[in-house]
Design an enzyme around this catalytic site. Structure first.
Site, short mmCIF file in Angstrom:
data_model
loop_
_atom_site.label_atom_id
_atom_site.label_comp_id
_atom_site.label_asym_id
_atom_site.label_seq_id
_atom_site.Cartn_x
_atom_site.Cartn_y
_atom_site.Cartn_z
N ASP A 1 -57.34 45.12 -49.95
CA ASP A 1 -57.78 46.29 -48.96
C ASP A 1 -58.84 46.98 -49.52
OD1 ASP A 1 -56.45 47.76 -50.38
OD2 ASP A 1 -54.92 48.17 -48.00
N HIS B 1 -51.43 53.55 -40.19
CA HIS B 1 -50.25 53.43 -40.89
C HIS B 1 -49.50 54.56 -41.84
CE1 HIS B 1 -53.34 51.41 -43.83
NE2 HIS B 1 -52.05 51.80 -44.47
N LYS C 1 -52.15 49.49 -63.01
CA LYS C 1 -51.13 48.54 -62.55
C LYS C 1 -50.67 47.94 -64.44
CE LYS C 1 -52.68 48.76 -57.87
NZ LYS C 1 -53.77 48.87 -57.73
N ASP D 1 -60.41 40.53 -60.03
CA ASP D 1 -59.58 40.95 -59.85
C ASP D 1 -58.34 41.06 -60.41
OD1 ASP D 1 -58.31 43.03 -58.65
OD2 ASP D 1 -59.24 42.85 -56.88
N TYR E 1 -68.30 64.49 -74.58
CA TYR E 1 -68.22 64.61 -73.61
C TYR E 1 -69.19 62.99 -73.50
CZ TYR E 1 -71.27 64.48 -69.11
OH TYR E 1 -71.85 63.93 -67.95
N ALA F 1 -56.37 43.30 -61.17
CA ALA F 1 -55.32 44.53 -61.98
C ALA F 1 -53.85 44.24 -62.37
CB ALA F 1 -55.11 45.49 -60.21
C1 LIG Z 1 -55.03 48.53 -57.06
C2 LIG Z 1 -56.05 47.33 -56.50
C3 LIG Z 1 -57.35 47.59 -56.15
C4 LIG Z 1 -57.38 49.20 -56.75
O1 LIG Z 1 -57.37 49.72 -57.51
P1 LIG Z 1 -56.87 51.08 -57.42
O2 LIG Z 1 -57.19 51.96 -58.84
O3 LIG Z 1 -56.67 51.54 -56.39
O4 LIG Z 1 -58.61 51.74 -57.22
C5 LIG Z 1 -57.92 46.13 -56.33
N1 LIG Z 1 -57.65 45.07 -55.97
C6 LIG Z 1 -55.93 45.20 -56.32
C7 LIG Z 1 -55.46 43.62 -56.87
C8 LIG Z 1 -55.29 46.59 -57.18
O5 LIG Z 1 -54.08 45.57 -56.84
#
Ligand SMILES: *Cc1c(COP(=O)(O)O)cnc(C)c1O
Length: 448
Positions: A123, A440, A256, A213, A70, A215
């Site tokens: 989004d 959608h 990603k 951000d 944990y 990803a």
């Molecule tokens: C996928 C994504 C997110 C959100 O991440 P999740 O793992 O789907 O919650 C935020 N910003 C970008 C640019 C993303 O591609």
């Protein structure tokens, strides 16, 4: 010389193409909405690159090394070491996925009514900003919305718009700046190092914090190396380390570029106070700070994936595959967004099917046809998604990492080319059911 994928396959997952009559039946049952198909009825699934990655043998070996304690599991410390060496951040907070990171960080940083600036917010990012009482502002360069002209860094922030916005609204009314690399919403378009640096300088001059951000940070670094002259001799790790040196921290969806199926984190460069507050919050929403809603084995897979994704040969093959699909479609005379981004090819369904009005959803018509033609699942990014007439009617072919070969890409291109040859006969669709929000995902249609 064309180089093949820098890996070989030692485990396979069979996929099947249903006969045409069954594809027709399944699509009809799904109300012409590919989100409602069962994945097993799809032959090649290009819905998203999120969480659909194939892990390496090294990552699977890491899964077996999961320490499910944990508190204080060894995999957390491995991930922390990895993140510290790649991003040069002092602190990390794991979360169950990217939106978990957004929820925690934004809750602490946004005061009611404040603006959150960005190139184009993703989004879920936009939703979390709004939920915390903030106002998302997109300041991407205008070229981002022009699908037919080339610009090497369509994800760049327009620095003039940025200066102007700060001057008009006051730095005190801005919660922070969030640069999304690559910029998912405009098609995985990269942000240049020069731009990240300038944006950071402008923000720092006004005392505004900068977050990334992250990803698709490695795909962005690849574009910097291959498109930005000053960086052609720098290694991917050097480029990544410079990118993050301009930021105060980052949110990260590991689904990603960490080459895993689930996970996320927050990285904080130096701000100990912010880190300590995040550490209190993560316990409420995600879990103890050394696991943050993930299993120990997930943390290990992320840590190993983060090291693998920095390999130039991998990135070249990854982005090369997206470019390959793009070039096949261009050869077939199918209009796509140029240049292609890091994770997807966007077909301009509005241009391809000009006889279909926007409210008969050319993008939905094309995704339906593509499933009927060859069992391929793509996703509409147009008026259905936007909930109103969109500036462009796009269909996104999103490529999962290390999952499909170029032979699959040949097949996808052939399917689209077949549709293109009879495009005048493709009909639009009519909505027969739509839910009040995020329509959608669940909407249903019939052929018009
Ligand atoms: C996928 C994504 C997110 C959100 O991440 P999740 O793992 O789907 O919650 C935020 N910003 C970008 C640019 C993303 O591609």
């Amino acid at each position: 010389m064309h180089m093949p994928e820098p890996y070989r396959i030692k485990m396979v997952e069979p996929i099947h193409l249903l006969p045409k009559e069954q594809r027709e039946q399944k699509l009809k049952e799904a109300g012409l909405n590919v989100f409602s198909l069962k994945a097993q009825d799809v032959f090649i699934d290009l819905l998203t690159d999120s969480g659909t990655n194939a892990m390496s043998d090294n990552q699977w070996a890491g899964i077996m090394m999961g320490d499910e304690s944990y508190a204080g599991c060894r995999n957390f410390y491995n991930l922390q070491d990895t993140a510290q060496s790649i991003f040069e951040c002092k602190y990390i907070i794991p979360t169950h996925q990217g939106r978990g990171a957004e929820n925690l960080l934004f809750g602490l940083l946004i005061k009611h009514g404040q603006y959150v600036l960005g190139n184009v917010h993703f989004d879920t990012t936009e939703a979390h900003i709004t939920l915390k009482g903030g106002q998302p502002v997109n300041l991407v360069i205008d070229e981002a919305y022009d699908t037919s002209t080339y610009h090497p860094f369509k994800g760049n922030v327009d620095t003039q718009k940025l200066e102007q916005f700060i001057e008009e609204h006051g730095a005190e009314n801005i919660a922070f700046m969030l640069i999304t690399v690559t910029c998912n919403t405009v098609g995985g378009q990269p942000v240049s190092m020069e731009n990240i640096k300038q944006v950071s300088q402008i923000c720092r001059r006004h005392g505004i914090k900068v977050f990334i951000d992250a990803a698709r940070f490695a795909e962005n670094a690849y574009f910097i190396k291959t498109r930005e002259e000053a960086y052609k001799d720098k290694s991917i790790p050097e480029i990544v380390s410079e990118m993050f040196s301009y930021a105060d921290g980052f949110t990260f969806s590991a689904k990603k570029d960490a080459l895993v199926n689930i996970g996320g984190m927050i990285g904080i460069m130096n701000d100990e106070e912010l880190y300590l507050r995040l550490r209190e919050q993560v316990i409420i929403y995600e879990g103890f700070p050394t696991y943050g809603g993930l299993a120990g084995r997930d943390l290990e897979a992320i840590s190993r994936g983060l090291r693998e994704v920095l390999d130039f040969d991998y990135l070249q093959s990854r982005v090369g595959q997206v470019e390959y699909l793009g070039s096949l479609l261009t050869e077939a005379g199918i209009p796509i967004q140029t240049p292609v981004g890091g994770h997807a090819v966007f077909v301009d369904a509005g241009k391809m099917l000009p006889h279909i009005r926007w409210d008969n959803f050319p993008g939905v018509a094309l995704t339906s046809e593509l499933y009927l033609e060859g069992g391929v699942r793509a996703v509409e990014i147009g008026s259905l998604l936007m909930g109103k007439q969109a500036p462009t009617e796009l269909v996104r072919l999103t490529i999962p990492r290390r999952v499909y070969t170029n032979s699959h890409m040949d097949y996808v291109a052939e399917c689209l080319s077949n549709i293109n040859k009879r495009k005048e006969q493709v009909r639009g669709v009519r909505i027969t059911y739509e839910p009040p929000v995020l329509r959608h995902f669940l909407a249903r249609f019939e052929w018009a």
